[in-house]
Write an enzyme that holds these catalytic residues in place. Structure first.
Site, PDB file in Angstrom:
ATOM      1  N   ASN A   1      -8.204  11.561 -10.652  1.00 52.92           N
ATOM      2  CA  ASN A   1      -9.008  11.926 -11.823  1.00 52.92           C
ATOM      3  C   ASN A   1      -8.990  13.444 -11.952  1.00 52.92           C
ATOM      4  OD1 ASN A   1     -11.316  13.077 -10.281  1.00 52.92           O
ATOM      5  ND2 ASN A   1     -11.533  10.950  -9.602  1.00 52.92           N
TER       6      ASN A   1
ATOM      7  N   THR B   1      -3.479   1.861 -14.636  1.00 52.02           N
ATOM      8  CA  THR B   1      -3.608   0.420 -14.926  1.00 52.02           C
ATOM      9  C   THR B   1      -4.728  -0.259 -14.148  1.00 52.02           C
ATOM     10  OG1 THR B   1      -2.039  -0.273 -13.222  1.00 52.02           O
ATOM     11  CG2 THR B   1      -1.128   0.260 -15.395  1.00 52.02           C
TER      12      THR B   1
ATOM     13  N   VAL C   1      -6.246   3.667  -5.650  1.00 49.10           N
ATOM     14  CA  VAL C   1      -5.156   4.286  -4.891  1.00 49.10           C
ATOM     15  C   VAL C   1      -5.549   5.701  -4.452  1.00 49.10           C
ATOM     16  CG1 VAL C   1      -3.842   5.132  -6.898  1.00 49.10           C
ATOM     17  CG2 VAL C   1      -2.650   4.516  -4.809  1.00 49.10           C
ATOM     18  N   ASP C   2      -6.350   6.365  -5.249  1.00 49.30           N
ATOM     19  CA  ASP C   2      -6.839   7.717  -4.927  1.00 49.30           C
ATOM     20  C   ASP C   2      -7.645   7.683  -3.616  1.00 49.30           C
ATOM     21  OD1 ASP C   2      -7.410  10.390  -5.252  1.00 49.30           O
ATOM     22  OD2 ASP C   2      -8.811  10.131  -6.919  1.00 49.30           O
TER      23      ASP C   2
ATOM     24  N   VAL D   1      -8.706   1.124 -12.757  1.00 49.49           N
ATOM     25  CA  VAL D   1     -10.000   1.538 -13.335  1.00 49.49           C
ATOM     26  C   VAL D   1      -9.835   2.082 -14.754  1.00 49.49           C
ATOM     27  CG1 VAL D   1     -11.894   3.200 -13.050  1.00 49.49           C
ATOM     28  CG2 VAL D   1     -10.954   2.071 -11.061  1.00 49.49           C
TER      29      VAL D   1
ATOM     30  N   ASP E   1       0.863  -1.183   0.000  1.00 51.72           N
ATOM     31  CA  ASP E   1       0.000   0.000   0.000  1.00 51.72           C
ATOM     32  C   ASP E   1       0.903   1.238   0.000  1.00 51.72           C
ATOM     33  OD1 ASP E   1      -1.662   2.117   0.654  1.00 51.72           O
ATOM     34  OD2 ASP E   1      -2.535   1.151   2.415  1.00 51.72           O
ATOM     35  N   ILE E   2       0.728   2.083  -0.967  1.00 49.84           N
ATOM     36  CA  ILE E   2       1.636   3.235  -1.136  1.00 49.84           C
ATOM     37  C   ILE E   2       1.607   4.183   0.065  1.00 49.84           C
ATOM     38  CG2 ILE E   2       0.053   4.835  -2.344  1.00 49.84           C
ATOM     39  CD1 ILE E   2       2.412   5.227  -4.402  1.00 49.84           C
TER      40      ILE E   2
END
Ligand code: AR6
Length: 196
Positions: free
Chosen positions: A28, A135, A37-38, A137, A14-15
């Site tokens: 987006n 890579t 991730v957002d 959604v 997890d970043i």
């Protein structure tokens, strides 16, 4: 010749949990949050990030904007670099046969990496972690995206000393395998075969 390899790392996880100076968000155009991730980054950074991003007026595809990290500062992350990757399949002229670099989406994804790295350099970021932008959604083919990611990072590190370290944060072991195949001294030390 392979100095860049010493400055690149591939991790699975997890970043928001990484020990880095800056993380990249695959956002987006609204910059107001979403899934993937957002969503994870907005949850970890807290509501201050959303309040801040409401003042930014969004971000066009292929560009990047840098913000403070809000609650992630407690974990040592100083910045979040938000970039908007392309939605695969939006090039109106593409028929699926385009080699790497010849689709609108290739160009937009390249500009995402370039923009994030330039912002990181200009803010003195020592280490930056990238997710595999577009890579999830957005449906960009994983291997093609990894080739663009690694190619850009390699070229940038070859001419810039900041950031010192770039981390490719993969969300699965399968994704990491794609990156490992590209970030390998063997690949780049092989002589180029002409005429094959
Ligand atoms: N840490 C690292 N990587 C992650 C994490 C995480 N916590 N969560 C997911 N990934 P995606 P996109 C990986 O869909 O394709 C959002 O709703 C995931 O496995 O997050 O650029 C935005 O608001 C995949 O490899 O981003 C946009 O609307 C990669 O991150 C849209 O999705 C990117 O998947 C952007 O789509």
């Amino acid at each position: 010749m392979n100095e860049w390899l010493a400055r690149v790392e591939i991790v699975v996880g997890d970043i928001t949990q990484l020990d880095v100076d800056a993380i990249v968000n695959a956002a987006n155009e609204s910059l107001l949050g979403g899934g993937g991730v957002d969503g994870a980054i907005h949850r970890a950074a807290g509501p201050g990030l959303l309040d801040h991003n409401r003042t930014l007026g969004g971000c066009p595809t292929g560009q990047a904007k840098i913000t403070p990290s809000f609650d992630l500062a407690e974990r040592g992350i100083r910045y979040i670099v938000h970039t908007v990757g392309p939605v695969w399949g939006t090039d109106p002229r593409a028929d699926g046969t385009e080699p790497l670099g010849y689709r609108l989406e290739d160009n937009q994804l390249s500009r995402c990496y370039q923009g994030c790295l330039e912002l990181a350099r200009d803010h003195g970021v020592t280490s930056i972690a990238f997710p595999a932008i577009s890579t999830g959604v957005y449906g960009f083919p994983k291997e093609r995206a990894a080739q663009i990611a690694v190619g850009h990072v390699r070229a940038f590190l070859a001419r810039e000393s900041t950031p010192e370290r770039v981390i490719f944060c993969c969300f699965s072991e399968a994704d990491a395998k794609v990156y490992r195949a590209l970030v390998s001294p063997v690949d780049y030390e092989s002589p180029i075969q002409i005429g094959e």
